[in-house]
Design a protein around this motif. Sequence first.
Motif, PDB file in Angstrom:
ATOM      1  N   THR A 175       7.465   7.155   8.856  1.00 28.20           N
ATOM      2  CA  THR A 175       8.459   8.066   8.286  1.00 28.20           C
ATOM      3  C   THR A 175       8.379   8.076   6.767  1.00 28.20           C
ATOM      4  O   THR A 175       8.437   9.135   6.130  1.00 28.20           O
ATOM      5  CB  THR A 175       9.878   7.654   8.729  1.00 28.20           C
ATOM      6  OG1 THR A 175       9.934   7.597  10.155  1.00 28.20           O
ATOM      7  CG2 THR A 175      10.906   8.647   8.238  1.00 28.20           C
ATOM      8  N   LEU A 176       8.242   6.902   6.161  1.00 28.29           N
ATOM      9  CA  LEU A 176       8.140   6.813   4.697  1.00 28.29           C
ATOM     10  C   LEU A 176       6.862   7.471   4.183  1.00 28.29           C
ATOM     11  O   LEU A 176       6.840   8.010   3.079  1.00 28.29           O
ATOM     12  CB  LEU A 176       8.207   5.351   4.255  1.00 28.29           C
ATOM     13  CG  LEU A 176       9.589   4.693   4.331  1.00 28.29           C
ATOM     14  CD1 LEU A 176       9.491   3.190   4.141  1.00 28.29           C
ATOM     15  CD2 LEU A 176      10.527   5.296   3.283  1.00 28.29           C
ATOM     16  N   LEU A 177       5.807   7.429   4.991  1.00 26.16           N
ATOM     17  CA  LEU A 177       4.552   8.069   4.579  1.00 26.16           C
ATOM     18  C   LEU A 177       4.678   9.585   4.511  1.00 26.16           C
ATOM     19  O   LEU A 177       3.921  10.238   3.786  1.00 26.16           O
ATOM     20  CB  LEU A 177       3.417   7.680   5.534  1.00 26.16           C
ATOM     21  CG  LEU A 177       2.801   6.289   5.350  1.00 26.16           C
ATOM     22  CD1 LEU A 177       1.773   6.006   6.425  1.00 26.16           C
ATOM     23  CD2 LEU A 177       2.175   6.145   3.963  1.00 26.16           C
ATOM     24  N   THR A 178       5.645  10.149   5.257  1.00 22.27           N
ATOM     25  CA  THR A 178       5.835  11.607   5.198  1.00 22.27           C
ATOM     26  C   THR A 178       6.435  12.046   3.862  1.00 22.27           C
ATOM     27  O   THR A 178       6.430  13.232   3.538  1.00 22.27           O
ATOM     28  CB  THR A 178       6.762  12.089   6.337  1.00 22.27           C
ATOM     29  OG1 THR A 178       8.065  11.506   6.187  1.00 22.27           O
ATOM     30  CG2 THR A 178       6.198  11.728   7.698  1.00 22.27           C
ATOM     31  N   LEU A 179       6.958  11.090   3.082  1.00 22.34           N
ATOM     32  CA  LEU A 179       7.522  11.409   1.773  1.00 22.34           C
ATOM     33  C   LEU A 179       6.456  11.439   0.683  1.00 22.34           C
ATOM     34  O   LEU A 179       6.704  11.898  -0.430  1.00 22.34           O
ATOM     35  CB  LEU A 179       8.588  10.372   1.377  1.00 22.34           C
ATOM     36  CG  LEU A 179       9.719  10.099   2.367  1.00 22.34           C
ATOM     37  CD1 LEU A 179      10.629   9.009   1.827  1.00 22.34           C
ATOM     38  CD2 LEU A 179      10.507  11.371   2.653  1.00 22.34           C
ATOM     39  N   VAL A 180       5.273  10.940   1.006  1.00 22.63           N
ATOM     40  CA  VAL A 180       4.209  10.748   0.010  1.00 22.63           C
ATOM     41  C   VAL A 180       3.457  12.050  -0.242  1.00 22.63           C
ATOM     42  O   VAL A 180       3.218  12.833   0.685  1.00 22.63           O
ATOM     43  CB  VAL A 180       3.242   9.639   0.491  1.00 22.63           C
ATOM     44  CG1 VAL A 180       2.001   9.563  -0.377  1.00 22.63           C
ATOM     45  CG2 VAL A 180       3.963   8.300   0.507  1.00 22.63           C
ATOM     46  N   CYS A 181       3.075  12.265  -1.502  1.00 24.44           N
ATOM     47  CA  CYS A 181       2.306  13.470  -1.853  1.00 24.44           C
ATOM     48  C   CYS A 181       0.890  13.101  -2.300  1.00 24.44           C
ATOM     49  O   CYS A 181       0.360  13.666  -3.252  1.00 24.44           O
ATOM     50  CB  CYS A 181       3.030  14.251  -2.948  1.00 24.44           C
ATOM     51  SG  CYS A 181       3.453  13.257  -4.397  1.00 24.44           S
ATOM     52  N   ALA A 182       0.303  12.104  -1.647  1.00 28.30           N
ATOM     53  CA  ALA A 182      -1.071  11.681  -1.947  1.00 28.30           C
ATOM     54  C   ALA A 182      -1.785  11.409  -0.624  1.00 28.30           C
ATOM     55  O   ALA A 182      -1.191  11.485   0.448  1.00 28.30           O
ATOM     56  CB  ALA A 182      -1.056  10.424  -2.828  1.00 28.30           C
ATOM     57  N   MET A 184       0.832  -1.208   0.000  1.00 26.25           N
ATOM     58  CA  MET A 184       0.000   0.000   0.000  1.00 26.25           C
ATOM     59  C   MET A 184       0.867   1.258   0.000  1.00 26.25           C
ATOM     60  O   MET A 184       0.489   2.280  -0.591  1.00 26.25           O
ATOM     61  CB  MET A 184      -0.934  -0.008   1.216  1.00 26.25           C
ATOM     62  CG  MET A 184      -1.978  -1.109   1.171  1.00 26.25           C
ATOM     63  SD  MET A 184      -2.921  -1.226   2.712  1.00 26.25           S
ATOM     64  CE  MET A 184      -3.803   0.330   2.687  1.00 26.25           C
ATOM     65  N   LEU A 185       2.024   1.194   0.658  1.00 24.61           N
ATOM     66  CA  LEU A 185       2.935   2.334   0.694  1.00 24.61           C
ATOM     67  C   LEU A 185       3.592   2.575  -0.666  1.00 24.61           C
ATOM     68  O   LEU A 185       3.620   3.703  -1.171  1.00 24.61           O
ATOM     69  CB  LEU A 185       4.016   2.095   1.761  1.00 24.61           C
ATOM     70  CG  LEU A 185       5.220   3.034   1.727  1.00 24.61           C
ATOM     71  CD1 LEU A 185       4.831   4.429   2.200  1.00 24.61           C
ATOM     72  CD2 LEU A 185       6.354   2.487   2.581  1.00 24.61           C
ATOM     73  N   LEU A 186       4.113   1.496  -1.272  1.00 24.48           N
ATOM     74  CA  LEU A 186       4.898   1.623  -2.503  1.00 24.48           C
ATOM     75  C   LEU A 186       4.071   2.036  -3.721  1.00 24.48           C
ATOM     76  O   LEU A 186       4.638   2.473  -4.726  1.00 24.48           O
ATOM     77  CB  LEU A 186       5.635   0.307  -2.778  1.00 24.48           C
ATOM     78  CG  LEU A 186       6.722  -0.060  -1.748  1.00 24.48           C
ATOM     79  CD1 LEU A 186       7.276  -1.445  -2.022  1.00 24.48           C
ATOM     80  CD2 LEU A 186       7.834   0.970  -1.746  1.00 24.48           C
ATOM     81  N   ARG A 187       2.756   1.880  -3.644  1.00 21.88           N
ATOM     82  CA  ARG A 187       1.914   2.270  -4.786  1.00 21.88           C
ATOM     83  C   ARG A 187       1.691   3.782  -4.832  1.00 21.88           C
ATOM     84  O   ARG A 187       1.215   4.315  -5.845  1.00 21.88           O
ATOM     85  CB  ARG A 187       0.555   1.557  -4.693  1.00 21.88           C
ATOM     86  CG  ARG A 187      -0.293   2.027  -3.539  1.00 21.88           C
ATOM     87  CD  ARG A 187      -1.568   1.243  -3.326  1.00 21.88           C
ATOM     88  NE  ARG A 187      -2.255   1.688  -2.122  1.00 21.88           N
ATOM     89  CZ  ARG A 187      -3.083   2.714  -2.064  1.00 21.88           C
ATOM     90  NH1 ARG A 187      -3.359   3.387  -3.160  1.00 21.88           N
ATOM     91  NH2 ARG A 187      -3.657   3.061  -0.929  1.00 21.88           N
ATOM     92  N   LEU A 188       2.073   4.497  -3.762  1.00 20.04           N
ATOM     93  CA  LEU A 188       1.836   5.935  -3.675  1.00 20.04           C
ATOM     94  C   LEU A 188       3.020   6.727  -4.222  1.00 20.04           C
ATOM     95  O   LEU A 188       4.179   6.334  -4.031  1.00 20.04           O
ATOM     96  CB  LEU A 188       1.575   6.348  -2.213  1.00 20.04           C
ATOM     97  CG  LEU A 188       0.347   5.721  -1.550  1.00 20.04           C
ATOM     98  CD1 LEU A 188       0.306   6.085  -0.074  1.00 20.04           C
ATOM     99  CD2 LEU A 188      -0.936   6.174  -2.248  1.00 20.04           C
TER     100      LEU A 188
END
Length: 311
Positions: free
Chosen positions: A181-188, A161-165
């Motif tokens: 932490t990785l979710l803070t890099l996402v722009c969706a 679910m993370l890598l598809r964003l």
Amino acid sequence: MDSQVNVSTVLMLKGLNFSSESVFPAFLFSTLSYLIILFCNLMLMLTIVLNKALHQPMYLILLNLPINDLTGSSAVFSQIIKETLTNSGTIQYSTCVTQAFFIHIYATGSVLILTAMSYDRYIAICCPLQYNAVMTNAHIMKLITAVWLTCFILIGVLFYMLLRLPRCRSEISNTYCDNPTLLTLVCADTSINNVYGLVIVAVTQLFANGMILYTYLQILVTCFRSKSPDTKAKALQTCATHLTVFLLLECFGLFTIISYRLQHISTHFRRFLGLMALIFPPALNPIIYGLKTKDIRETIIHSLRKKINNF
């Protein structure tokens, strides 16, 4: 907020920003911590594997705990030690994801392995006559397989679910990589990811705490009804060891999870909690089991005496 998709394979690691004066102390601390964890867990593993007397259900399940602890600590310390040596301030995105994946495997695995151990102790103490019939080698293998399969499925879905964003940031503010932490890099929109992450935590915690609470209440009732003081003392000592390890893990783990949800908590304090959750349990678990479990303690002492006499 930058809405442009970032496809950079290199991330900026701001959580490990060492000054020239702190590089050597940080390297010394991280290396010694990892060596202690490595030594203690390998000794516990080898003690169980090399001694046929310990090839019992309880110890075969326990064997998975140091394996899991080494998985989590190796994922963290390999990056920290590398960073203290190079002070590059960067990390490959693929390395970051891999590190995060194994840290979450470690966290979930710890809870499920300790739950499986509580089930084993429940059968051994509350149903001793059925123990050998229930805890067969085939049943133990199914139990261990179920633990690891559950870990990989739950965490595999989380990272799918993370890598598809798409990403639009490239700065990691933590000392290590994990899902929040990785979710803070996402722009969706990450609401589904956050909900799924919370569901994993809630389900595993409810299952683990419910199972352990039930089994140990039953064990305590059985112990206090027992007329044999030796049986009661041995059972309570085993349970105390297990509960100590479980409570240690729960305290560090839950404090870390809660710290991500509270915005007013200091970033430095959050980093400290996260590191302690990955340093203390793997270092203390084998020591606690080695000192408090009579069979393991006596086996280690006997092996050391034999080696000293041969030397």
